[in-house]
Motif scaffolding. Sequence first.
Motif: not given
Length: 75
Positions: A16, A23, A28
């Motif tokens: 994160d 998400f 990420e």
Amino acid sequence: LLANDLATISGIVYEDANDNGTFDIATETRLQNVALTLFRDVDNDGNFEPTGDDAPSIATATSGSQGEYSFAGLT
């Protein structure tokens, strides 16, 4: 218990990067081969006590190549 009485917990393990708890697929990274351990809050006090009342763990899993994991057949 019948098969439809069983529950599953599943999700994605990811870094994160912006610390927002969501998400963000574009920015990420999914994490593979992360060991996960599931505990039951046996005494329903809302506290995580892996060496106390909530021991032992009830399941383990390892995240897959896309960070996915699943704990199935839970009661």
